[in-house]
Structure formats: C-alpha cells, structure tokens
Design an enzyme around this catalytic site. Structure first.
Site, PDB file in Angstrom:
ATOM      1  CG  HIS A 181      -1.665  18.348   2.687  1.00  0.00           C
ATOM      2  ND1 HIS A 181      -2.315  17.631   2.200  1.00  0.00           N
ATOM      3  CD2 HIS A 181      -0.279  17.713   2.309  1.00  0.00           C
ATOM      4  CE1 HIS A 181      -2.158  16.810   2.554  1.00  0.00           C
ATOM      5  NE2 HIS A 181      -0.907  16.410   2.592  1.00  0.00           N
ATOM      6  CD  GLU A 200      -5.233  20.577   1.923  1.00  0.00           C
ATOM      7  OE1 GLU A 200      -4.577  21.005   1.455  1.00  0.00           O
ATOM      8  OE2 GLU A 200      -4.635  19.420   2.441  1.00  0.00           O
ATOM      9  CB  CYS A 207      -1.272  14.201  -0.158  1.00  0.00           C
ATOM     10  SG  CYS A 207       0.479  13.457   0.844  1.00  0.00           S
TER      11      CYS A 207
HETATM   12  N1  GLN Z   1      -0.088   7.991   3.038  1.00  0.00           N
HETATM   13  C1  GLN Z   1       1.056   9.436   1.817  1.00  0.00           C
HETATM   14  C2  GLN Z   1       1.771   8.910   2.243  1.00  0.00           C
HETATM   15  O1  GLN Z   1       2.626   9.046   3.412  1.00  0.00           O
HETATM   16  C3  GLN Z   1       0.618  10.335   1.567  1.00  0.00           C
HETATM   17  C4  GLN Z   1       0.608  11.195   2.734  1.00  0.00           C
HETATM   18  C5  GLN Z   1      -1.146  12.273   2.520  1.00  0.00           C
HETATM   19  O2  GLN Z   1      -1.655  12.211   1.896  1.00  0.00           O
HETATM   20  N2  GLN Z   1      -0.980  13.275   3.571  1.00  0.00           N
HETATM   21  O3  GLN Z   1       2.185   9.512   1.254  1.00  0.00           O
END
Ligand code: GLN
Length: 535
Positions: free
Chosen positions: A512, A514, A386
């Site tokens: 994600h 995980e 992410c």
């Molecule tokens: N802050 C980033 C976004 O909003 C990444 C979000 C995250 O890592 N969950 O896209």
C-alpha cells in the site's frame, strides 16, 4: 533544580460538544507548529474503546484501518500524524482501553499486585501514565502530544482524563498544557456566534479537574473579536489561548491558520519550550502548489465503501500530495464496484485514470476486475493496490491467457485457476484463520522498470496488509504474455509490483504505497498515475 526545564512537556487535546470536529487535524497541526520550532514531537492517540487495536474494526464505522511499519493496525488519526509530522510511528503511539486493561489483567494474573484489590484508580490510571511517559522517554521527545478520542463526558474516556489530570500533577502544571476543541455554532437571522456549548463543555472538563489553557473553536466563520473575549472570560484563559478554526479549503492550511493567531508562540511561552530553529516555508510552498494547479485530471476510484470516504483517506491524501508535486488538481470520481458490475464500464467513460484500491470480501469483485480490463484494453492510466493488484492479475489471466474462471481462491475456493492464492505457509488453514502479512517489508525492483525509475531506487520498503498473493505457478505464463512482475520480495518468492508491457501506465502493487505518502514526499506510484493521467 528547575524540574520543568529538562523534563518532557505534554500537550493534551480533548474534544467537546460533539464528535467530528477535526480534533485529529487540530492535534496534527499543533504538532507541525511545534516541530517547525525544531522540537522533537511525539504524537499519541488515545482511543477509549475496548478493542485492543483497529485490526478487527469495520471501515464502515471507523474509516480506514491504518497500518504502521511495525505491522500495527491503528486508528486513521495516526495516518494524519505521520503525514503532518513526516514521521514513522509504531503501535506504541496508539493506546486503547483494550490494550490498557489487557496489560493490567495480565499483571493481576501473574500476581504482580501482591494480593491487592485491582481498581481503575490507581491501577488502570497508573498503567495509562506509564504507557504515556514510556513512549516519550524512549523517543527522547521534547514534547509528547496526546489526543484523547471521543468527547469529554463520555464514560469510556473518564479513566484517561483522570490519568492525564494526575500526570499534570506529577510533572508539574507548567509542563502540561490542555487544549480543548469545541464548536461555536451560528444561530438566528443575524448569524450570531454562540458560545454556550463551549462554556458548558469546558465546565464538564473542569468537573474532572482539568482547566484548558487553549480552546480551538470550530465553526463556519472566523470568531468575532468580542466572541473570543467572551470565551476567554467565561472559560478563564487568556484571549491568545482562544483560537478560531473556521472551515478551510484544505486540511493542510490549518497549521498556518493557527500560527497566524499566535498559537505557536503561545504554547512555546506557556510551556517554557526552547525553540531550535526550522520554519514553515516548505509547508507553505506545498500549500501554494496544492492550491494553484495548472491542470485538472479526473481519476476513478473503484471501491466498495465509496459512500464512506474515510475508508480511503490515505488514497485521498496521497492524491493531494501527488497533486501538489504534479501541479494537477485531482478530481476523484467515486465508482461503487457493485454499480460497475451491474451497469458496466460506461461508468468509467471519460476518466483520465483509474485506481482499484485494496479490499476484502467478494462483493463487487467482478466490477473491479472489469475496471482493470477496461484500463488495460483502453490504454487508460491505471493503478492497482493490494486487492487491485491481485484482480489486475486475475483479469489479465482470463483475457490474455484464456484461463476461464481464473480467480483468487479468496472469492472462489474451487476455481480451476487460482492465480491468486493464500500465502504458501498458510495454505493448510482456512482463509479467516490465516494470519495477515502486515507492515513494512523490503521489495527489490527490476532496474529497468518504471517503478524503479519513479522511486529512484531498486530497494524500497512499503507497508502490507494481506493474506493472499500471486500464485507463483502462473508467473511464467503471465510474464510471457506481457504482465511483468518487476517488484519482488527480498527472497524473490513473492510478487510485489506488476507493470503491463506496452501500456502507457499500468502499475499495481501488493503493498500500500498510500500509507507512506507524505505532503513533501508523495507516493511515487500515485504521482506516476497523476502524471500519466495529466499527459
Ligand atoms: N483481500 C486481499 C488479501 O487478503 C487483499 C487485501 C487488501 O487489499 N488489503 O490478500
């Protein structure tokens, strides 16, 4: 008619004495044991706070926000249930005070209560009971497993305990079993195990009309037989109902520990459940592999909440799953991204792999970017998730494309090169007003990619929680310079996975992985990192 025979059964886990006794792990472990009897187990977490969901909660206070397939943002205990029981849950499995009150107040506004005075009893308690029964029925569960957050005696928890007491009355005493988790501290020079806190906590539970049929006693050491007897005697339950839960080296051992004391048989008997086979062999094999690694690897986790490891619990668990599969013990080096910014990449000296996980807010961003550059340039196995995926792109754009000042518009709204930008449909709103892209979405993988090989598939589903994404305007240039976007959303517009050409292992994802990692089905990208780090 024997009513208790064909209706759903309930196991309710409450907590006493103090918080942090691992009630979530105890609940999940009971789930594993009953599932191992071939029963359909439906876990539900009750959180007695007023937040409607965990989406707005600070990870400093509550640990990671866990995201489900349907996009619900929930308490991290739901992650434990999913991992232990290998199921995909929905938001219905997390009931908060906020959710219950919102539903009741909406009904009141609609006039559903026909002018009656709306009260905690019966309106709130009825709503709670209806929610609990509804989930079990919809999922055709044999057994609904309910964990009540907080500690017995907390004011917030009272309506839930009352609802559960009533539910026990409604379904029949033989169809509901209460499990109470407590602490048995050790005191004095001779190391005596003390039962008084347990007795008092059970008394508190009885004061609201609930008699536990099982007690899980946490403590440093196994309970002495006479201490088990004493708890059984004073708390008025059979001695088989008293289960010792001493510290263990891995949480995944807890089901085995409970089973060894006869808890499975006891619950099956008390509730008149009808086992349908299955067993614990695969689970035992997983623990065996986890506990007998053939090598060690050290992986740096570069984050913002590194002093609060609960913020990264799903990564920690994904590495346990990968450890067992790769037979390599993963030692995590916690690197605070702000330290990395100040002290430089020497903090990463000697690591076998680097993970830059997800995150929000600009603190420590440059440190995280430096970590992605270091991994790319030194050929160190790297995984980005992410925010880590977005920052790997930023670092590469600066270094390989010479785009000075390249950034995500999240951190630098005026950057000349917004290689990461708000999702296109949201560019017209301010970042905090933008809605998050949440939950499981389909991703198409390039068949020639490492990622497709690791997944053994070219279509996958993984969970998301983000507002920003790779700006399509830069893709061509980035790809020409060697950063391949090998995973894309099904419409082809969103970048989902990147791999760095010519690097032993540099894989990052917008999603994600995980969150869907399971003991027997580890996240392929974490597993890939551990394997590359071990090579
Ligand atoms: N802050 C980033 C976004 O909003 C990444 C979000 C995250 O890592 N969950 O896209």
């Amino acid at each position: 008619m024997d009513h208790s025979r064909d209706s759903v059964k309930y196991v309710v886990v409450t907590g006493g004495v103090l918080s942090g006794l691992g009630k979530g792990i105890s609940t999940s472990s009971i789930g594993v044991l009953l599932k191992s009897k071939g029963l359909r187990v439906c876990p539900i977490k009750i959180d007695p706070y007023l937040n409607v969901d965990a989406g707005t909660m600070n990870p400093y206070q509550h640990g990671e926000v866990f995201v489900l397939d349907d996009g619900s943002e929930v308490d991290l205990d739901l992650g434990n249930y999913e991992r232990f029981l290998d199921v995909n849950l929905t938001g219905d499995h997390n009931i908060t005070t906020g959710k219950v009150y919102r539903a009741v107040i909406e009904k009141e506004r609609r006039g559903d209560f026909l002018g009656k005075t709306v009260q905690i009893i019966p309106h709130i308690t009825d709503e709670i009971k209806a929610l609990l029964r509804g989930v079990g029925e919809r999922e055709k569960a044999d057994l609904v497993l309910i964990e009540v957050g907080g500690t017995v005696g907390d004011i917030e928890g009272m309506p839930f305990l009352e609802a559960l007491r009533e539910l026990g009355q409604d379904v029949g005493r033989g169809s509901m079993l209460f499990v109470h988790t407590t602490l048995v501290p050790i005191m004095g020079a001779v190391g005596e195990q003390k039962t008084k806190p347990t007795q008092q906590s059970v008394r508190e539970l009885r004061a609201v009309g609930i008699q536990p049929k099982a007690i899980i006693a946490r403590g440093e050491r196994t309970l002495e037989p006479d201490i088990k007897q004493k708890i059984a005697f004073f708390c008025d339950l059979p001695v088989e109902g008293v289960i010792s839960a001493p510290d263990v080296s891995t949480i995944y051992e807890v089901p085995i520990l409970f089973d060894g004391q006869g808890l499975t048989e006891y619950v099956v008997r008390e509730l008149g459940l009808e086992p349908k086979g299955e067993d614990l062999e695969a689970w035992k094999d997983f623990i065996d592999r986890l506990k007998n690694p053939e090598k060690d690897v050290e992986i740096a986790l570069v984050g913002k909440y590194t002093h609060l490891k609960d913020s990264y619990i799903s990564h920690i668990e994904a590495f346990h799953h990968a450890s067992a599969a790769a037979r390599a013990h993963v030692k995590l080096r916690w690197v605070e991204s702000l330290d990395l910014e100040r002290k430089g990449v020497k903090l990463l000296d000697g690591v076998d792999g680097i993970l830059v996980p997800g995150g929000f807010g600009d603190r420590g961003i440059e440190g995280k970017i430096a970590a992605t550059r270091y991994a790319a340039e030194q050929g160190i196995p790297f995984q980005g998730v992410c925010l880590g995926f977005q920052l790997a792109t930023v670092g590469f754009a600066r270094a390989a494309l010479g785009l000075e000042g390249a950034n995500s518009s999240e951190f630098s709204p005026k950057t000349p090169h917004p290689v990461v930008d708000l999702l296109p449909e949201q560019r017209s709103v301010k970042s905090m007003g933008a809605t998050m892209r949440l939950g499981a979405h389909e991703i198409l993988l390039d068949p020639s990619s490492k990622t497709a090989k690791m997944y053994g598939a070219t279509t996958i589903h993984e969970r998301h929680r983000h507002r920003y994404e790779i700006n399509p305007a830069y893709i061509e240039k980035l790809e020409a310079a060697g950063l391949r976007y090998v995973g894309r959303s099904d419409d082809g517009r969103r970048m989902e996975v990147l791999e760095l050409r010519g690097h032993p292992y540099f894989v990052a994802s917008q999603f994600h992985p995980e969150l869907r990692s399971r003991p027997l089905r580890p996240s392929p990208i974490h597993l890939g990192l551990v394997r590359a780090a071990a090579a």
